[in-house]
Design a protein around this motif. Structure first.
Motif, PDB file in Angstrom:
ATOM      1  N   THR A  24     -58.797 -44.094 104.515  1.00 32.49           N
ATOM      2  CA  THR A  24     -60.231 -43.896 104.334  1.00 32.49           C
ATOM      3  C   THR A  24     -60.918 -45.214 104.005  1.00 32.49           C
ATOM      4  OG1 THR A  24     -59.852 -41.656 103.508  1.00 32.49           O
ATOM      5  CG2 THR A  24     -61.982 -42.661 103.006  1.00 32.49           C
ATOM      6  N   GLY A  25     -62.056 -45.422 104.636  1.00 29.65           N
ATOM      7  CA  GLY A  25     -62.821 -46.636 104.374  1.00 29.65           C
ATOM      8  C   GLY A  25     -63.442 -47.179 105.643  1.00 29.65           C
ATOM      9  N   LEU A  49     -70.322 -50.299 112.623  1.00 29.50           N
ATOM     10  CA  LEU A  49     -69.820 -50.921 111.394  1.00 29.50           C
ATOM     11  C   LEU A  49     -70.867 -50.844 110.285  1.00 29.50           C
ATOM     12  CD1 LEU A  49     -67.666 -52.609 109.898  1.00 29.50           C
ATOM     13  CD2 LEU A  49     -68.760 -54.657 110.840  1.00 29.50           C
ATOM     14  N   ALA A  50     -72.110 -51.146 110.623  1.00 29.44           N
ATOM     15  CA  ALA A  50     -73.181 -51.108 109.623  1.00 29.44           C
ATOM     16  C   ALA A  50     -73.378 -49.696 109.085  1.00 29.44           C
ATOM     17  CB  ALA A  50     -74.476 -51.638 110.233  1.00 29.44           C
ATOM     18  N   ARG A  51     -73.270 -48.698 109.970  1.00 23.27           N
ATOM     19  CA  ARG A  51     -73.434 -47.303 109.524  1.00 23.27           C
ATOM     20  C   ARG A  51     -72.283 -46.887 108.608  1.00 23.27           C
ATOM     21  NH1 ARG A  51     -78.749 -45.829 110.932  1.00 23.27           N
ATOM     22  NH2 ARG A  51     -79.189 -46.708 112.987  1.00 23.27           N
ATOM     23  N   GLN A  52     -71.082 -47.378 108.890  1.00 19.49           N
ATOM     24  CA  GLN A  52     -69.958 -47.087 107.995  1.00 19.49           C
ATOM     25  C   GLN A  52     -70.213 -47.663 106.602  1.00 19.49           C
ATOM     26  OE1 GLN A  52     -65.733 -47.286 109.562  1.00 19.49           O
ATOM     27  NE2 GLN A  52     -66.776 -48.538 111.098  1.00 19.49           N
ATOM     28  N   MET A  53     -70.768 -48.856 106.564  1.00 21.02           N
ATOM     29  CA  MET A  53     -71.055 -49.488 105.278  1.00 21.02           C
ATOM     30  C   MET A  53     -72.136 -48.717 104.528  1.00 21.02           C
ATOM     31  SD  MET A  53     -70.796 -53.491 106.480  1.00 21.02           S
ATOM     32  CE  MET A  53     -71.011 -54.151 104.826  1.00 21.02           C
ATOM     33  N   ILE A  55     -72.443 -45.524 104.689  1.00 27.07           N
ATOM     34  CA  ILE A  55     -71.741 -44.364 104.133  1.00 27.07           C
ATOM     35  C   ILE A  55     -70.956 -44.762 102.887  1.00 27.07           C
ATOM     36  CG2 ILE A  55     -69.820 -42.771 104.565  1.00 27.07           C
ATOM     37  CD1 ILE A  55     -70.840 -42.523 107.442  1.00 27.07           C
ATOM     38  N   GLU A  56     -70.306 -45.907 102.941  1.00 30.05           N
ATOM     39  CA  GLU A  56     -69.499 -46.337 101.796  1.00 30.05           C
ATOM     40  C   GLU A  56     -70.352 -46.530 100.550  1.00 30.05           C
ATOM     41  OE1 GLU A  56     -65.643 -48.736 101.578  1.00 30.05           O
ATOM     42  OE2 GLU A  56     -67.222 -50.262 101.710  1.00 30.05           O
ATOM     43  N   THR A  57     -71.584 -47.003 100.734  1.00 25.23           N
ATOM     44  CA  THR A  57     -72.456 -47.261  99.586  1.00 25.23           C
ATOM     45  C   THR A  57     -73.419 -46.112  99.309  1.00 25.23           C
ATOM     46  OG1 THR A  57     -74.062 -48.411 101.012  1.00 25.23           O
ATOM     47  CG2 THR A  57     -72.346 -49.751  99.959  1.00 25.23           C
ATOM     48  N   LEU A  58     -73.352 -45.055 100.149  1.00 25.83           N
ATOM     49  CA  LEU A  58     -74.285 -43.929 100.012  1.00 25.83           C
ATOM     50  C   LEU A  58     -75.711 -44.462  99.875  1.00 25.83           C
ATOM     51  CD1 LEU A  58     -72.267 -41.635  97.555  1.00 25.83           C
ATOM     52  CD2 LEU A  58     -72.350 -41.532 100.054  1.00 25.83           C
ATOM     53  N   TRP A  67     -72.656 -36.512 102.479  1.00 25.72           N
ATOM     54  CA  TRP A  67     -71.391 -36.724 101.772  1.00 25.72           C
ATOM     55  C   TRP A  67     -71.085 -35.550 100.845  1.00 25.72           C
ATOM     56  CZ3 TRP A  67     -67.582 -40.163 102.457  1.00 25.72           C
ATOM     57  CH2 TRP A  67     -66.575 -40.198 101.486  1.00 25.72           C
ATOM     58  N   ASP A  68     -72.104 -35.059 100.156  1.00 25.39           N
ATOM     59  CA  ASP A  68     -71.897 -33.919  99.256  1.00 25.39           C
ATOM     60  C   ASP A  68     -71.408 -32.693 100.021  1.00 25.39           C
ATOM     61  OD1 ASP A  68     -72.666 -35.394  97.076  1.00 25.39           O
ATOM     62  OD2 ASP A  68     -74.747 -34.676  97.072  1.00 25.39           O
TER      63      ASP A  68
END
Length: 216
Positions: A24-25, A49-53, A55-58, A67-68
């Protein structure tokens, strides 16, 4: 004028599923799964990649809500993604993008240029290798040639053939000309013109990023 993004907010679920794949990550820029998603959605890998970041930072309330709902329930997320793919248009790109301007750019970098599956991004890796070798070592028996050939799933002779084309294109080296009918020549020339003047450390960094695509 900047190219318009094809981003749709429904795509957050796809990116979240990518993010949650083990381990995960945030997946690297050219990770195979990330590139496959980019090609499916016609979204540049850098945006994925930017969209993943995000998500990681909500980074937004919308992402927090997604995410909830799905963060602790990957099966529910998988069902939602399958539903999206089953909707009209997905599975039939021609229908989905009918009437929508899709100017291909990065997609061409991953499209094979010959029957053996050689891709333009592999030509970039061979270019990086070219600047690491001397002409006398550009032979199938050289360990670096063998290693790269295995990585990109090509015969060592193909890697050497591309190296020979780069020798032909290199203005600082006098070598016997390559046939103008060589089908790889225009593809190698495009890569040479695009990346051949990069600083060695820049080309090396790009090659390291691309290598991730081929790692299994």
């Amino acid at each position: 004028m900047a190219r318009k993004s094809n981003w749709n907010d429904d795509y957050w679920l796809y990116v979240m599923q990518l993010y949650m794949r083990r381990p995960t990550g945030v997946k690297p820029l050219y990770a195979k799964a990330a590139v496959d998603l980019s090609l499916e959605l016609h979204i540049h890998p850098k945006e994925i990649l930017a969209r993943q970041m995000d998500i990681e930072t909500l980074s937004t309330p919308r992402i927090e809500r997604i995410w909830d709902e799905y963060g602790d329930n990957p099966r529910k997320l998988s069902r939602a993604v399958r539903l999206l793919r089953s909707m009209k248009g997905f599975g039939s790109a021609d229908e989905f993008y009918e009437g929508v301007e899709t100017v291909e750019s990065f997609e061409r970098d991953f499209r094979p240029v010959n029957d053996s599956g050689l891709q333009p991004i592999a030509l970039v890796l061979i270019l990086d290798l070219y600047f690491r070798l001397t002409p006398l070592t550009m032979v199938p028996e050289t360990p670096e040639v063998i290693h790269l050939a295995r990585l990109i799933d090509q015969p060592a002779s193909t890697v050497v053939h591309v190296l020979t084309i780069y020798l032909h294109l290199d203005p600082f080296i006098s070598r016997q000309s390559v046939s103008s009918d060589d089908p790889l020549l225009p593809h190698c020339k495009k890569v040479w013109n695009t990346y051949g003047n990069l600083k060695p450390e820049q080309l090396c960094q790009l090659a390291e990023e691309i290598m991730v695509y081929y790692m299994r």
